[in-house]
Design a protein around this motif. Structure first.
Motif, PDB file in Angstrom:
ATOM      1  N   VAL A 123       1.720  -4.955   1.532  1.00 58.38           N
ATOM      2  CA  VAL A 123       1.993  -6.307   1.991  1.00 58.38           C
ATOM      3  C   VAL A 123       0.905  -6.646   3.009  1.00 58.38           C
ATOM      4  O   VAL A 123       0.664  -5.878   3.936  1.00 58.38           O
ATOM      5  CB  VAL A 123       3.392  -6.421   2.628  1.00 58.38           C
ATOM      6  CG1 VAL A 123       3.646  -7.840   3.099  1.00 58.38           C
ATOM      7  CG2 VAL A 123       4.464  -5.987   1.631  1.00 58.38           C
ATOM      8  N   VAL A 124       0.216  -7.771   2.771  1.00 57.75           N
ATOM      9  CA  VAL A 124      -0.934  -8.114   3.602  1.00 57.75           C
ATOM     10  C   VAL A 124      -0.786  -9.524   4.175  1.00 57.75           C
ATOM     11  O   VAL A 124       0.020 -10.320   3.699  1.00 57.75           O
ATOM     12  CB  VAL A 124      -2.255  -8.035   2.793  1.00 57.75           C
ATOM     13  CG1 VAL A 124      -2.474  -6.628   2.263  1.00 57.75           C
ATOM     14  CG2 VAL A 124      -2.274  -9.048   1.658  1.00 57.75           C
ATOM     15  N   ASP A 125      -1.596  -9.805   5.200  1.00 58.69           N
ATOM     16  CA  ASP A 125      -1.588 -11.147   5.779  1.00 58.69           C
ATOM     17  C   ASP A 125      -2.615 -12.024   5.059  1.00 58.69           C
ATOM     18  O   ASP A 125      -3.253 -11.592   4.098  1.00 58.69           O
ATOM     19  CB  ASP A 125      -1.827 -11.099   7.292  1.00 58.69           C
ATOM     20  CG  ASP A 125      -3.203 -10.537   7.645  1.00 58.69           C
ATOM     21  OD1 ASP A 125      -4.093 -10.495   6.751  1.00 58.69           O
ATOM     22  OD2 ASP A 125      -3.401 -10.129   8.803  1.00 58.69           O
ATOM     23  N   GLU A 126      -2.791 -13.228   5.569  1.00 57.41           N
ATOM     24  CA  GLU A 126      -3.685 -14.196   4.943  1.00 57.41           C
ATOM     25  C   GLU A 126      -5.101 -13.629   4.758  1.00 57.41           C
ATOM     26  O   GLU A 126      -5.776 -13.926   3.781  1.00 57.41           O
ATOM     27  CB  GLU A 126      -3.705 -15.450   5.829  1.00 57.41           C
ATOM     28  CG  GLU A 126      -4.214 -16.711   5.186  1.00 57.41           C
ATOM     29  CD  GLU A 126      -3.352 -17.226   4.036  1.00 57.41           C
ATOM     30  OE1 GLU A 126      -3.943 -17.487   2.985  1.00 57.41           O
ATOM     31  OE2 GLU A 126      -2.110 -17.347   4.182  1.00 57.41           O
ATOM     32  N   GLN A 127      -5.537 -12.778   5.703  1.00 64.89           N
ATOM     33  CA  GLN A 127      -6.894 -12.236   5.623  1.00 64.89           C
ATOM     34  C   GLN A 127      -6.978 -10.962   4.788  1.00 64.89           C
ATOM     35  O   GLN A 127      -8.055 -10.406   4.590  1.00 64.89           O
ATOM     36  CB  GLN A 127      -7.431 -11.910   7.027  1.00 64.89           C
ATOM     37  CG  GLN A 127      -7.842 -13.125   7.851  1.00 64.89           C
ATOM     38  CD  GLN A 127      -6.642 -13.926   8.320  1.00 64.89           C
ATOM     39  OE1 GLN A 127      -5.626 -13.353   8.732  1.00 64.89           O
ATOM     40  NE2 GLN A 127      -6.720 -15.250   8.219  1.00 64.89           N
ATOM     41  N   GLY A 128      -5.826 -10.462   4.364  1.00 65.65           N
ATOM     42  CA  GLY A 128      -5.858  -9.256   3.547  1.00 65.65           C
ATOM     43  C   GLY A 128      -5.605  -7.977   4.335  1.00 65.65           C
ATOM     44  O   GLY A 128      -5.727  -6.885   3.778  1.00 65.65           O
ATOM     45  N   ASN A 129      -5.268  -8.101   5.614  1.00 62.80           N
ATOM     46  CA  ASN A 129      -4.957  -6.894   6.385  1.00 62.80           C
ATOM     47  C   ASN A 129      -3.513  -6.484   6.148  1.00 62.80           C
ATOM     48  O   ASN A 129      -2.622  -7.328   6.117  1.00 62.80           O
ATOM     49  CB  ASN A 129      -5.123  -7.157   7.891  1.00 62.80           C
ATOM     50  CG  ASN A 129      -6.481  -7.735   8.194  1.00 62.80           C
ATOM     51  OD1 ASN A 129      -7.500  -7.171   7.785  1.00 62.80           O
ATOM     52  ND2 ASN A 129      -6.503  -8.893   8.861  1.00 62.80           N
ATOM     53  N   SER A 130      -3.305  -5.160   6.033  1.00 56.29           N
ATOM     54  CA  SER A 130      -1.938  -4.657   5.874  1.00 56.29           C
ATOM     55  C   SER A 130      -1.102  -5.095   7.057  1.00 56.29           C
ATOM     56  O   SER A 130      -1.535  -4.987   8.203  1.00 56.29           O
ATOM     57  CB  SER A 130      -1.933  -3.135   5.838  1.00 56.29           C
ATOM     58  OG  SER A 130      -2.620  -2.688   4.708  1.00 56.29           O
ATOM     59  N   VAL A 131       0.093  -5.570   6.806  1.00 57.48           N
ATOM     60  CA  VAL A 131       0.937  -5.993   7.925  1.00 57.48           C
ATOM     61  C   VAL A 131       1.676  -4.800   8.527  1.00 57.48           C
ATOM     62  O   VAL A 131       2.149  -4.866   9.651  1.00 57.48           O
ATOM     63  CB  VAL A 131       1.961  -7.070   7.496  1.00 57.48           C
ATOM     64  CG1 VAL A 131       1.252  -8.330   7.034  1.00 57.48           C
ATOM     65  CG2 VAL A 131       2.898  -6.544   6.416  1.00 57.48           C
ATOM     66  N   GLY A 132       1.775  -3.732   7.758  1.00 55.53           N
ATOM     67  CA  GLY A 132       2.448  -2.538   8.270  1.00 55.53           C
ATOM     68  C   GLY A 132       3.951  -2.665   8.212  1.00 55.53           C
ATOM     69  O   GLY A 132       4.499  -3.747   7.928  1.00 55.53           O
ATOM     70  N   ARG A 133       4.628  -1.560   8.498  1.00 60.59           N
ATOM     71  CA  ARG A 133       6.095  -1.564   8.433  1.00 60.59           C
ATOM     72  C   ARG A 133       6.675  -2.550   9.430  1.00 60.59           C
ATOM     73  O   ARG A 133       6.185  -2.646  10.546  1.00 60.59           O
ATOM     74  CB  ARG A 133       6.625  -0.156   8.695  1.00 60.59           C
ATOM     75  CG  ARG A 133       6.205   0.773   7.570  1.00 60.59           C
ATOM     76  CD  ARG A 133       6.824   2.136   7.648  1.00 60.59           C
ATOM     77  NE  ARG A 133       6.430   2.877   6.443  1.00 60.59           N
ATOM     78  CZ  ARG A 133       6.956   4.018   6.069  1.00 60.59           C
ATOM     79  NH1 ARG A 133       7.892   4.593   6.796  1.00 60.59           N
ATOM     80  NH2 ARG A 133       6.551   4.617   4.962  1.00 60.59           N
ATOM     81  N   GLY A 134       7.645  -3.285   8.976  1.00 61.88           N
ATOM     82  CA  GLY A 134       8.252  -4.290   9.834  1.00 61.88           C
ATOM     83  C   GLY A 134       7.609  -5.658   9.682  1.00 61.88           C
ATOM     84  O   GLY A 134       8.102  -6.640  10.212  1.00 61.88           O
ATOM     85  N   GLY A 135       6.521  -5.751   8.933  1.00 60.86           N
ATOM     86  CA  GLY A 135       5.811  -7.021   8.808  1.00 60.86           C
ATOM     87  C   GLY A 135       6.097  -7.740   7.499  1.00 60.86           C
ATOM     88  O   GLY A 135       6.590  -7.152   6.537  1.00 60.86           O
ATOM     89  N   GLY A 136       5.763  -9.034   7.480  1.00 58.10           N
ATOM     90  CA  GLY A 136       5.955  -9.827   6.267  1.00 58.10           C
ATOM     91  C   GLY A 136       4.667 -10.518   5.876  1.00 58.10           C
ATOM     92  O   GLY A 136       3.804 -10.771   6.729  1.00 58.10           O
ATOM     93  N   GLY A 137       4.489 -10.833   4.610  1.00 57.14           N
ATOM     94  CA  GLY A 137       3.284 -11.517   4.149  1.00 57.14           C
ATOM     95  C   GLY A 137       3.243 -11.603   2.647  1.00 57.14           C
ATOM     96  O   GLY A 137       4.238 -11.953   2.017  1.00 57.14           O
ATOM     97  N   TYR A 138       2.088 -11.252   2.068  1.00 59.38           N
ATOM     98  CA  TYR A 138       1.892 -11.371   0.621  1.00 59.38           C
ATOM     99  C   TYR A 138       1.877 -10.008  -0.045  1.00 59.38           C
ATOM    100  O   TYR A 138       1.238  -9.076   0.447  1.00 59.38           O
ATOM    101  CB  TYR A 138       0.563 -12.066   0.330  1.00 59.38           C
ATOM    102  CG  TYR A 138       0.459 -13.426   0.959  1.00 59.38           C
ATOM    103  CD1 TYR A 138       1.116 -14.513   0.399  1.00 59.38           C
ATOM    104  CD2 TYR A 138      -0.286 -13.618   2.126  1.00 59.38           C
ATOM    105  CE1 TYR A 138       1.032 -15.771   0.983  1.00 59.38           C
ATOM    106  CE2 TYR A 138      -0.379 -14.867   2.716  1.00 59.38           C
ATOM    107  CZ  TYR A 138       0.285 -15.938   2.136  1.00 59.38           C
ATOM    108  OH  TYR A 138       0.205 -17.173   2.706  1.00 59.38           O
ATOM    109  N   LEU A 139       2.546  -9.913  -1.179  1.00 63.46           N
ATOM    110  CA  LEU A 139       2.516  -8.684  -1.959  1.00 63.46           C
ATOM    111  C   LEU A 139       1.179  -8.576  -2.684  1.00 63.46           C
ATOM    112  O   LEU A 139       0.691  -9.554  -3.245  1.00 63.46           O
ATOM    113  CB  LEU A 139       3.647  -8.714  -2.992  1.00 63.46           C
ATOM    114  CG  LEU A 139       3.715  -7.501  -3.925  1.00 63.46           C
ATOM    115  CD1 LEU A 139       4.127  -6.262  -3.146  1.00 63.46           C
ATOM    116  CD2 LEU A 139       4.681  -7.764  -5.068  1.00 63.46           C
ATOM    117  N   VAL A 140       0.578  -7.389  -2.674  1.00 65.70           N
ATOM    118  CA  VAL A 140      -0.624  -7.152  -3.484  1.00 65.70           C
ATOM    119  C   VAL A 140      -0.509  -5.794  -4.177  1.00 65.70           C
ATOM    120  O   VAL A 140       0.222  -4.913  -3.722  1.00 65.70           O
ATOM    121  CB  VAL A 140      -1.935  -7.151  -2.647  1.00 65.70           C
ATOM    122  CG1 VAL A 140      -2.251  -8.539  -2.118  1.00 65.70           C
ATOM    123  CG2 VAL A 140      -1.866  -6.138  -1.499  1.00 65.70           C
TER     124      VAL A 140
END
Ligand code: WTA
Length: 656
Positions: free
Chosen positions: A452-469
């Motif tokens: 799961v990554v943010d808008e820039q493609g960085n992993s959000v890590g456990r506990g984070g939300g964003g985009y599935l890749v």
């Protein structure tokens, strides 16, 4: 999905804290019950997939497992096999008499089809197609109800090496025509009609309308299902039953290259026409057979497996036809609606056939919840040992209800995330290993790498939300979009680069590294587990003579996942009244299919737009769901929103 929605959904989901360990008895007998499979597959994914591919029959072995030239990937290079041979021929010696399908027609008739029966039918039909000039690489369109001739037609194509393009029987003539033309199909296999909720679906009539605009079609093979009178074009239309009965029962399975195309299946995209998703042979067969065996813990000798999807969607391709048949499973194939003649039809089938594994969609489960527990309660469902769901996020209440009232409180429930594009399940529990959390798809299948990554493609890590890749290809994933590789690149790889596949879903990782799938982040709606793009419905609406402009959004719906809300600006001389509303709903049903019919229509003189003229669907979604508006700073015509809001206040839904 707007960020605010993601937050709200995550909060709601996180209130669900129940967990379910695999029952000890289940784990003890499970096909996979050692968590080491995850670490091994992570260390050497190619070795894992190669071992899974070994379960298939290869005419010639492969030389290389994976050749990855991002964004493209090829699997089992040099290997030769045939999908129909793997689904049929190789079972004949030992298990020719095993039932492949218990078919149940909606009106009540049944057919028992063994592997050997199906093999004969497929060979005969392959001879018929071959006589009609269908050769390796030619495309064949299939537009059939859920009758045994549907899997037979797919396998006959596979036997020849002619890619099939199955079009869901609920689609309209226009949808069928567009799909046939995009793939330039040579032959269409259809039926006079099918049964749905006691009504006849006029497939041949639709097919005739479609084929009138399809120059590539030479012949139409017609299965007699309802035996009603249908129009007949001599020379073009041929009687399936007559030809198959007269054809020879031998037809060799053509050795296909692992990378030869097995089929095309159309799915909705955010813009433009539907996308022809291309699946090939070796990787796809490896992916579907592996996931089917391991996730559904299949015991081919004893299980009665039922995937209650329609073969017209990818779930049916992978988990009614190719996966189960490759594994020698005995499946239920049911033609009709769950409430015909009554709301306990499924449960009477489970009881009568002793179904052990049931795979369905959250929308069906929520419908059963609404109908109440009396219907399943009337039947003995104790044969069920495993349940599955797919198609959209399942709310924890529905998950728990499913386990309790259908699974008798004892069965594992596998919530499986995947797409038409991925071909096979990608994120899922393994029922003998994984601790389940209702509402979570849990973790990637062995050999599958998700994040799961943010808008820039960085992993959000456990506990984070964003985009599935997905960070590495899996063998069953599609190879391209038919005839439009640039669109393949633009749609799935533009966001994060060629090595990272972006499926278009939002997700969140919890503290245990579990994935929580949150639905689409683009303009694709998920209606009753099926993907419909806002674009397609908008195009259908503006195609109506009374409409100037239209914008369509999905609104969360307790039963359907999302329901379609259309904001329509009528032409100047046209009155936005109830009659137009009825007319438009019917028009969309005619142009695309009933599934795309807007549940609500709001007439408005204008639509909210940015200064550059883009319709702001995000704001319309806020309106449709009755919540505070998001950021309106780029809005060019702010006052219109108040007006739309007042009109939309009456949105009730549930008018079906
Ligand atoms: C959604 C159906 C949450 C998702 C096999 C995906 C899901 C789209 C799940 C694909 C799930 C499917 N949890 N969402 N278990 N399964 N989806 O191509 O948004 O018809 O992108 O394939 O359905 O739909 P498609």
């Amino acid at each position: 999905m707007a960020e605010k929605d993601v937050e709200r959904t995550i909060e709601a989901l996180l209130e669900e804290r129940r967990t379910f360990d695999p029952p000890a008895e289940f784990a003890a007998q499970a096909n996979l019950n050692d968590a080491a499979v995850y670490t091994q597959a992570e260390k050497d994914a190619d070795a894992w997939w190669a071992a899974e591919a070994e379960h298939l029959d290869w005419f010639e072995p492969w030389e290389t497992v994976l050749e990855w030239t991002p964004p493209h990937h090829k699997w089992f290079i040099g290997g030769k096999l045939n999908a129909a041979h793997n689904c049929l021929d190789r079972h004949l010696d030992q298990n020719g008499d095993r039932v492949a399908y218990h078919w149940i027609g909606e009106p009540g008739e049944t057919r028992t089809i063994t592997y050997s029966d199906l093999h004969t039918e497929v060979c005969r039909l392959a001879n018929v197609l071959n006589d009609l000039g269908v050769r390796k690489g030619d495309r064949v369109a299939i537009y059939l109800p859920m009758i045994p001739e549907l899997p037979a037609a797919m396998l006959a194509c596979a036997r020849i090496g002619a890619p099939h393009s199955v079009v869901f029987g609920g689609f309209s003539a226009e949808s069928l025509r567009d799909r046939i033309n995009d793939a330039e199909c040579k032959v269409l296999i259809t039926a006079d009609g099918g049964y749905r909720r006691g009504q006849v679906v006029p497939l041949k009539q639709n097919a005739d309308e479609a084929v009138a605009g399809c120059p590539s079609i030479d012949h139409v093979l017609v299965v007699k299902r309802t035996n009603e009178d249908v129009a007949w074009t001599d020379g073009r239309d041929l009687d399936y039953g007559e030809l198959v009965a007269a054809a020879g029962a031998d037809f060799p399975a053509h050795p296909m290259d692992a990378e030869d195309m097995l089929y095309i299946l159309y799915t909705s995209g955010t813009t433009g026409k539907p996308k022809g998703i291309v699946h090939t042979t070796g990787g796809y067969m490896t992916g579907v057979s592996s996931t089917h065996r391991n996730i559904f813990d299949l015991k081919p000798e004893t299980d009665v497996y039922w995937c209650a999807a329609d073969i017209g969607w990818v779930t049916g391709h992978s988990y009614i036809v190719y996966g189960p048949l490759a594994n020698g499973a005995t499946s239920i194939l049911y033609e009709g609606a769950p409430d015909f003649p009554d709301k306990d039809r499924w449960w009477s089938i489970v009881e009568e056939y002793g179904v052990t594994i049931l795979y369905t969609a959250p929308t069906a489960i929520r419908t059963f919840m609404k109908w109440g527990t009396d219907y399943p309660g009337k039947h003995d469902l104790s044969s069920l040992r495993l349940l599955g769901t797919v198609g959209e996020p399942i709310n924890p209440e529905a998950w728990v209800w499913y386990q309790e009232f259908i699974g008798g409180g004892k069965t594992p429930v596998v919530d499986t995330w995947w797409q038409t594009e991925t071909g096979a399940i990608m994120i899922t529990p393994l029922p003998g290993i994984t601790k389940l959390k209702p509402g979570s798809g849990t973790t990637p299948y062995p050999g599958t790498f998700a994040d799961v990554v943010d808008e820039q493609g960085n992993s959000v890590g456990r506990g984070g939300g964003g985009y599935l890749v997905l960070k590495r290809p899996a063998p069953a994933m599609f190879r391209t979009i038919f005839g439009d590789d640039q669109r393949y690149r633009d749609t799935y790889f533009a966001k994060y680069g060629n090595e990272t596949y972006f499926p278009g879903d939002g997700a969140k990782l919890d503290e245990d590294g579990y994935f929580w799938l949150l639905g689409r982040v683009d303009d694709v709606m998920n209606v009753a587990g099926h993907r419909i793009s806002t674009y397609e419905v908008e195009s259908a609406l503006v195609d109506h003579k009374g409409v100037a402009e239209a914008a369509v959004v999905g609104r969360k719906d307790p039963r359907e996942g999302e329901s379609i809300v259309a904001f329509v600006t009528p032409k100047a001389s046209v009155d936005g009244n109830d009659e137009l509303m009825r007319d438009l709903r019917e028009h969309v049903a005619r142009v695309i299919g009933k599934i795309a019919r807007p549940q609500s229509i709001v007439f408005t003189d204008d639509l909210p737009k940015t200064r550059s003229g883009k319709i702001m669907r995000r704001l319309l979604r806020d309106v449709a769901e009755g919540r505070e508006l998001g950021d309106v700073t780029t809005l060019q015509n702010a006052p219109i929103l108040d007006e739309i809001r007042t009109k939309a206040e009456g949105l009730t839904g549930g008018d079906e």
